[in-house]
Motif scaffolding. Structure first.
Motif, PDB file in Angstrom:
ATOM      1  N   SER A 121       0.912  -1.390   0.100  1.00 45.29           N
ATOM      2  CA  SER A 121       0.303  -0.553  -0.144  1.00 45.29           C
ATOM      3  C   SER A 121       0.893   1.465   0.005  1.00 45.29           C
ATOM      4  CB  SER A 121      -1.287  -0.297   1.653  1.00 45.29           C
ATOM      5  OG  SER A 121      -0.559  -0.335   2.485  1.00 45.29           O
ATOM      6  N   ARG A 122      -0.363   2.338  -0.053  1.00 40.14           N
ATOM      7  CA  ARG A 122       0.779   3.981  -0.047  1.00 40.14           C
ATOM      8  C   ARG A 122       1.413   3.957   0.693  1.00 40.14           C
ATOM      9  NH1 ARG A 122      -0.936   9.378  -3.121  1.00 40.14           N
ATOM     10  NH2 ARG A 122       0.966  11.275  -2.248  1.00 40.14           N
ATOM     11  N   ASP A 123       1.382   3.082   2.270  1.00 38.06           N
ATOM     12  CA  ASP A 123       2.101   3.937   3.374  1.00 38.06           C
ATOM     13  C   ASP A 123       2.946   3.404   3.634  1.00 38.06           C
ATOM     14  OD1 ASP A 123       0.445   1.349   3.979  1.00 38.06           O
ATOM     15  OD2 ASP A 123      -0.443   2.801   5.335  1.00 38.06           O
ATOM     16  N   GLN A 124       3.937   1.665   2.529  1.00 37.63           N
ATOM     17  CA  GLN A 124       4.411   1.170   2.651  1.00 37.63           C
ATOM     18  C   GLN A 124       5.385   1.556   2.010  1.00 37.63           C
ATOM     19  OE1 GLN A 124       2.127  -2.729   1.872  1.00 37.63           O
ATOM     20  NE2 GLN A 124       2.862  -2.862   4.283  1.00 37.63           N
ATOM     21  N   VAL A 125       5.390   2.971   0.944  1.00 38.44           N
ATOM     22  CA  VAL A 125       5.982   2.983   0.338  1.00 38.44           C
ATOM     23  C   VAL A 125       7.458   3.924   0.482  1.00 38.44           C
ATOM     24  CG1 VAL A 125       6.384   4.785  -2.105  1.00 38.44           C
ATOM     25  CG2 VAL A 125       4.529   3.296  -1.741  1.00 38.44           C
ATOM     26  N   ARG A 126       8.669   3.485   0.480  1.00 38.43           N
ATOM     27  CA  ARG A 126       9.817   4.215   0.998  1.00 38.43           C
ATOM     28  C   ARG A 126      10.366   4.749  -1.003  1.00 38.43           C
ATOM     29  NH1 ARG A 126       6.935   4.104   4.471  1.00 38.43           N
ATOM     30  NH2 ARG A 126       7.173   3.888   5.864  1.00 38.43           N
ATOM     31  N   ILE A 127      11.388   5.526  -0.872  1.00 39.49           N
ATOM     32  CA  ILE A 127      12.670   5.843  -1.238  1.00 39.49           C
ATOM     33  C   ILE A 127      14.042   6.262  -1.139  1.00 39.49           C
ATOM     34  CG2 ILE A 127      12.393   8.309  -1.299  1.00 39.49           C
ATOM     35  CD1 ILE A 127      12.620   8.147  -4.420  1.00 39.49           C
ATOM     36  N   SER A 128      14.980   5.356  -1.576  1.00 39.34           N
ATOM     37  CA  SER A 128      16.062   4.869  -1.083  1.00 39.34           C
ATOM     38  C   SER A 128      17.159   5.717  -1.885  1.00 39.34           C
ATOM     39  CB  SER A 128      16.842   4.115  -1.943  1.00 39.34           C
ATOM     40  OG  SER A 128      17.072   3.794  -3.405  1.00 39.34           O
ATOM     41  N   ALA A 129      18.201   6.420  -0.901  1.00 37.63           N
ATOM     42  CA  ALA A 129      19.237   7.046  -1.672  1.00 37.63           C
ATOM     43  C   ALA A 129      19.694   7.512  -2.346  1.00 37.63           C
ATOM     44  CB  ALA A 129      20.258   7.108  -0.065  1.00 37.63           C
ATOM     45  N   GLU A 130      19.988   6.338  -2.861  1.00 35.97           N
ATOM     46  CA  GLU A 130      20.289   6.015  -4.628  1.00 35.97           C
ATOM     47  C   GLU A 130      19.782   6.751  -5.849  1.00 35.97           C
ATOM     48  OE1 GLU A 130      22.209   2.457  -7.212  1.00 35.97           O
ATOM     49  OE2 GLU A 130      21.022   2.087  -5.761  1.00 35.97           O
ATOM     50  N   SER A 131      18.024   6.187  -5.322  1.00 29.69           N
ATOM     51  CA  SER A 131      17.139   6.901  -6.509  1.00 29.69           C
ATOM     52  C   SER A 131      16.505   8.050  -5.859  1.00 29.69           C
ATOM     53  CB  SER A 131      15.671   5.853  -6.430  1.00 29.69           C
ATOM     54  OG  SER A 131      15.751   4.414  -6.704  1.00 29.69           O
ATOM     55  N   LEU A 132      17.044   8.479  -4.948  1.00 20.24           N
ATOM     56  CA  LEU A 132      16.818  10.188  -4.289  1.00 20.24           C
ATOM     57  C   LEU A 132      16.975  10.740  -5.497  1.00 20.24           C
ATOM     58  CD1 LEU A 132      14.447  11.547  -3.263  1.00 20.24           C
ATOM     59  CD2 LEU A 132      15.961  11.358  -0.948  1.00 20.24           C
ATOM     60  N   LEU A 133      19.315  10.851  -5.188  1.00 19.84           N
ATOM     61  CA  LEU A 133      19.411  11.104  -5.656  1.00 19.84           C
ATOM     62  C   LEU A 133      19.445  11.003  -7.319  1.00 19.84           C
ATOM     63  CD1 LEU A 133      22.892   9.573  -2.877  1.00 19.84           C
ATOM     64  CD2 LEU A 133      22.306  12.540  -3.771  1.00 19.84           C
TER      65      LEU A 133
END
Length: 257
Positions: A121-133
């Motif tokens: 679900s949406r509240d389980q979504v995260r983004i890694s430092a690699e993807s964010l950079l």
């Protein structure tokens, strides 16, 4: 530049992006950017979800392994990887389903998938430092393609328009793929390694045909060493037939191995 958290929530990612870009970010704009430029996100599936390392099989072995993969070993619980088609679903519908684990292997012929599809679900979504950079780098190169600060509703409408994708028939014709690809792309269990390029999974419902991001699809043909495809040939195809995807192809081509 401050380094982002190893894993951020969407809210934490927006706060970090605001510090780096000098403009406010809403979660809708974060999802819009991830979908637009093919940046992956992740999510934590249920504890009972188990993943395995799989190996691509040769055409000779397809009779014994119709999915195209051979199971090598069980890995237990893993974080799930969300590609643009999953991100769009979780953004708009609040949930999505995937078989992809976030783990990578040293062997290009291996994949890490869950034994059974996992629903997140949406509240389980995260983004890694690699993807964010990666997202920040693409934002800095393509600021003009992002909505003005605070234009969340416009970002949603733009993302939906940009994410219609290209039908499978057009992909096969323009990339001059042989007939086997029609069946391969139609069956998701035989084309999971192309999920990053899949915009709309497709169904029997009217207007729900399967569609693709041709820029990412072309990059994956090169990544998976499909004979006859290199950056020059794919670049010509994108320029000739998919002009509206040129910016996306430029971003993808800069990250080719």
């Amino acid at each position: 530049m401050n380094t982002p958290l190893i894993v951020s929530t969407p809210a934490e990612a927006c706060a970090w992006l605001e510090l780096q870009t000098g403009r406010s970010w809403q979660e809708s704009e974060l999802f819009d950017a991830a979908v637009k430029f093919g940046v992956t996100m992740s999510a934590a599936p249920p504890l009972g979800a188990c993943a395995s390392e799989l190996e691509f099989v040769t055409p000779v072995d397809l009779a014994n392994y119709p999915t195209g993969f051979r199971k090598l070993r069980s890995l237990g619980w893993r974080v799930a990887r969300l590609y643009p088609c999953h991100i769009l679903q979780v953004w708009m519908l609040g949930e999505t389903e995937t078989v992809h684990a976030a783990d990578t292997t040293k062997n290009d012929d291996h994949e890490v998938w869950f034994d059974d599809p996992v629903r997140v679900s949406r509240d389980q979504v995260r983004i890694s430092a690699e993807s964010l950079l990666k997202l920040l780098a693409k934002y800095n190169r393509r600021r003009d393609q992002f909505s003005p600060p605070g234009a969340a509703s416009q970002a949603i409408a733009a993302a939906l328009s940009a994410c219609n994708g290209v039908p499978t028939k057009n992909i096969i014709e323009r990339f001059r793929l042989d007939d086997k690809w029609k069946e391969k792309l139609r069956k998701r269990d035989r084309s999971r390694h192309f999920d990053r390029a899949r915009v709309q999974a497709g169904s029997r419902a009217p207007g729900r045909s399967q569609t693709w991001n041709p820029a990412i699809f072309g990059a994956l043909l090169i990544t998976f060493k499909e004979p006859g495809y290199d950056a020059n040939r794919v670049g010509v195809i994108i320029n000739k037939y998919f002009g509206e995807w040129l910016d996306a192809w430029e971003a993808e081509s800069q990250e080719l191995p």
